[in-house]
Scaffold this motif. Structure first.
Motif, short mmCIF file in Angstrom:
data_model
loop_
_atom_site.label_atom_id
_atom_site.label_comp_id
_atom_site.label_asym_id
_atom_site.label_seq_id
_atom_site.Cartn_x
_atom_site.Cartn_y
_atom_site.Cartn_z
N ILE A 250 0.82 -1.20 0.00
CA ILE A 250 0.00 0.00 0.00
C ILE A 250 0.85 1.25 0.00
O ILE A 250 2.06 1.22 0.22
N ASN A 251 0.20 2.37 -0.24
CA ASN A 251 0.77 3.70 -0.04
C ASN A 251 -0.37 4.60 0.39
O ASN A 251 -1.55 4.24 0.25
N LYS A 256 -5.57 8.34 2.06
CA LYS A 256 -6.21 7.03 2.24
C LYS A 256 -5.16 5.94 2.00
O LYS A 256 -4.24 6.12 1.20
N ALA A 257 -5.33 4.83 2.72
CA ALA A 257 -4.43 3.68 2.53
C ALA A 257 -4.91 2.91 1.30
O ALA A 257 -5.99 2.33 1.31
N VAL A 258 -4.10 2.92 0.25
CA VAL A 258 -4.53 2.41 -1.05
C VAL A 258 -3.58 1.31 -1.54
O VAL A 258 -2.35 1.47 -1.44
N ILE A 279 -8.08 0.64 1.72
CA ILE A 279 -8.13 -0.14 2.96
C ILE A 279 -8.63 0.78 4.07
O ILE A 279 -7.93 1.71 4.48
N GLU A 280 -9.85 0.51 4.55
CA GLU A 280 -10.43 1.37 5.58
C GLU A 280 -10.17 0.86 6.99
O GLU A 280 -9.92 1.65 7.90
N GLU A 281 -10.21 -0.46 7.17
CA GLU A 281 -9.97 -1.03 8.49
C GLU A 281 -9.16 -2.31 8.37
O GLU A 281 -9.26 -3.03 7.37
N ASN A 304 6.19 11.40 3.21
CA ASN A 304 5.94 10.77 1.91
C ASN A 304 6.60 9.39 1.83
O ASN A 304 6.03 8.44 1.28
N THR A 305 7.79 9.29 2.41
CA THR A 305 8.50 8.01 2.42
C THR A 305 7.95 7.07 3.49
O THR A 305 7.82 5.87 3.27
N LYS A 306 7.63 7.62 4.66
CA LYS A 306 7.04 6.79 5.71
C LYS A 306 5.76 6.11 5.22
O LYS A 306 5.46 4.98 5.59
N ALA A 307 5.01 6.84 4.39
CA ALA A 307 3.71 6.34 3.95
C ALA A 307 3.81 4.97 3.28
O ALA A 307 2.91 4.13 3.44
#
Length: 548
Positions: A250-251, A256-258, A279-281, A304-307
């Motif tokens: 993901i990123n 949002k976690a996508v 990804i919501e939960e 940005n990198t942590k994401a």
């Protein structure tokens, strides 16, 4: 009268509470000063720096003495006796010429030596004398590589230290803290002041309850460097977060976690995971909240990198599956996704597997991740007549693309300025000779050039971007890079391995690259819609720019 009595009682209790807090803090303050004095003597005192003492054992012996000191007079007396027993410090005649050197001094801070609240004047003068007559030979504990970054050496190697005793836990912290204090080129850029990290972590290391807590603390300490290179390796931590993975990564896109890609295409398909899934939960908990809670364990120079590094903290586990709530288009559903061991995964799929191509608009494309060093000459000859060239650095190539970059300039160009640790004056850094790129004039590429970057562009990829950017007609398109430039230095806690950025890298005008990343001229990030449609929006923008 009753009100007055209650006020007096409250004031007395508050005073006693304040006194108690001061009493509780005193050992921590003393240990903080010990960490600094011990590290200073390790790298500055001539007899210590040449390896005449078992310096780890010296610290272990000093800890109980220093913890018990009630005031600065008692503490200073302990340090003065210790320094006296280390032997004579001779006058250093070569140490007085520092005013003639150009130093990078943003990391240098020995002001604690003159802290009158902690040390007596006699002790401060003694420490200043050692600074003025510091060791000038080959340091027993640290040397430099051919590149200029440090190489730690001759540290005592311990056996099974998964959960050492309290004093050795402090030794582990003090070793690491001082290596950063004197030799990390980007200490001045950390979000949390490095002195306050020491104070915070002393209490935590002292009272760590078990091996897992202790090893998570080491990871937390490393993350405080805000350096994408800063890593920590521990089997306990892997077990804590889990050794089984879902087959997608993901990123954070549009907050949002996508799902942006797959470790394994067939396993992703088997689990009905699609690119662009939000990804919501995870196991009933909000995905972004999980990220916030576990942020202290995720390394990265910038958000940005942590994401992209939250992957294993969100989905990893020891069970065979994880419950995930997914939003796909207008549908929201909860499903169990299978977890797999790492050996089931193939490497991440590349954005483009081609080495190069030329499209119908006569625009060339080179993916540096797929090239070998020997390919550069041949490919540049083939794209030489194109009207525009795209160089994809959203990856980590195995070589530096000098042979490409030299064709993008007509005359010598400066592209980087580096700093390296000065082992003759620990904490200070010297400027290296400015890096210059020279042209291959007969094979000059006259078209416009676009370099593509994103959070995957790290270290050597960022450095490569810098000398490509020295080109005459180069524009950089994409998003913030990893912000971790410079060669890696390997350092350790007791038995546990870690790494940091070892050299400081700047543009010729002094603009930093650490944490902020390389310069980006046109900012473009993927969108959820673009990911769902399978588009490469950054590449599209590059072609649009060149078409104009």
């Amino acid at each position: 009268m009753n009100k007055i009595k209650w006020v007096l009682v409250f004031c007395i209790c508050s005073f006693l509470g304040f006194s108690q807090n001061n009493s509780d803090n005193k050992p921590i303050e003393n240990l903080s000063s010990l960490a600094k004095v011990w590290g200073f003597l390790k790298y500055y005192h001539p007899n210590v720096a040449k390896g005449d003492f078992n310096w780890d054992e010296q610290l272990i012996q000093m800890i109980p003495k220093v913890e018990k000191a009630k005031n600065k007079e008692e503490l200073s007396a302990i340090y003065l006796e210790w320094i006296t027993n280390l032997g004579l410090v001779k006058e250093c005649k070569s140490c007085s010429g520092i005013s003639k050197k150009e130093y990078f001094d943003k990391n240098f801070d020995l002001s604690w030596i003159n802290n009158s609240a902690a040390f007596t004047t006699e002790l401060s003068h003694k420490l200043k004398f050692i600074e003025a007559n510091r060791f000038q030979g080959e340091n027993y504990y640290v040397t430099k590589t051919s590149g200029g970054n440090i190489k730690v050496r001759n540290e005592i190697i311990y056996g099974d230290f998964e959960y050492p005793d309290q004093n050795h836990r402090l030794l582990s912290l003090f070793r690491y803290w001082n290596t950063i204090e004197y030799f990390f080129p980007y200490k001045y850029l950390t979000d949390q002041n490095w002195d306050s990290v020491l104070i915070e972590m002393i209490s935590k290391y002292r009272y760590a309850n078990d091996a897992l807590e202790y090893q998570l603390l080491m990871q937390e300490t490393v993350v405080k460097l805000d350096d994408t290179h800063a890593s920590f390796f521990s089997d306990k931590n892997f077990d804590f977060f889990g050794r089984k993975y879902i087959p997608a990564f993901i990123n954070v896109i549009e907050n949002k976690a996508v799902v942006v890609g797959f470790y394994n295409d067939s396993l992703a398909k088997l689990n009905d995971i699609k690119k662009g899934d939000i990804i919501e939960e995870v196991n009933g908990k909000n995905a972004l909240e999980i990220m916030l809670e576990r942020k202290k364990f995720v390394n990265g120079s910038n958000n940005n990198t942590k994401a992209k590094n939250y992957d294993y903290l969100m989905f990893n586990g020891s069970t065979d599956s994880v419950k995930v709530k997914i939003r796909r288009d207008n549908l929201v559903f909860v499903k169990n996704i299978k977890r797999y061991s790492g050996i089931d995964f193939q490497p991440k799929i590349l954005i483009n597997k081609e080495k190069f191509n030329i499209d119908e608009n006569n625009i060339g494309y080179i993916n540096l991740d797929n090239l070998e060093m020997k390919d550069q000459d041949i490919i540049m000859q083939k794209v030489n007549k194109t009207k525009g060239l795209i160089i994809d650095l959203r990856n980590y190539p195995d070589f530096k693309a000098y042979l490409i970059a030299r064709r993008l300039i007509k005359e010598d160009k400066e592209y980087a300025r580096l700093i390296e640790p000065d082992l003759t004056y620990p904490g200070r850094f010297n400027f290296k000779k400015t890096k210059i790129l020279d042209p291959i004039k007969k094979e000059y590429y006259a078209g416009k050039v676009v370099v593509l970057v994103n959070e995957q562009t790290q270290s050597m990829a960022e450095y490569s971007t810098m000398f490509l950017q020295a080109g005459d007609n180069v524009v950089t398109i994409g998003s913030q890079t990893a912000g971790a430039d410079g060669d890696i230095s390997r350092i350790e806690f007791l038995t546990f391995k870690s790494a940091i950025s070892g050299l400081g890298v700047f543009y010729p005008d002094g603009t930093p690259t650490q944490r902020v990343g390389v310069k980006v001229d046109i900012l473009v990030r993927p969108t959820i819609k673009g990911i769902q449609e399978g588009r490469d929006e950054v590449l599209e923008k590059a072609k649009e720019y060149l078409a104009k």
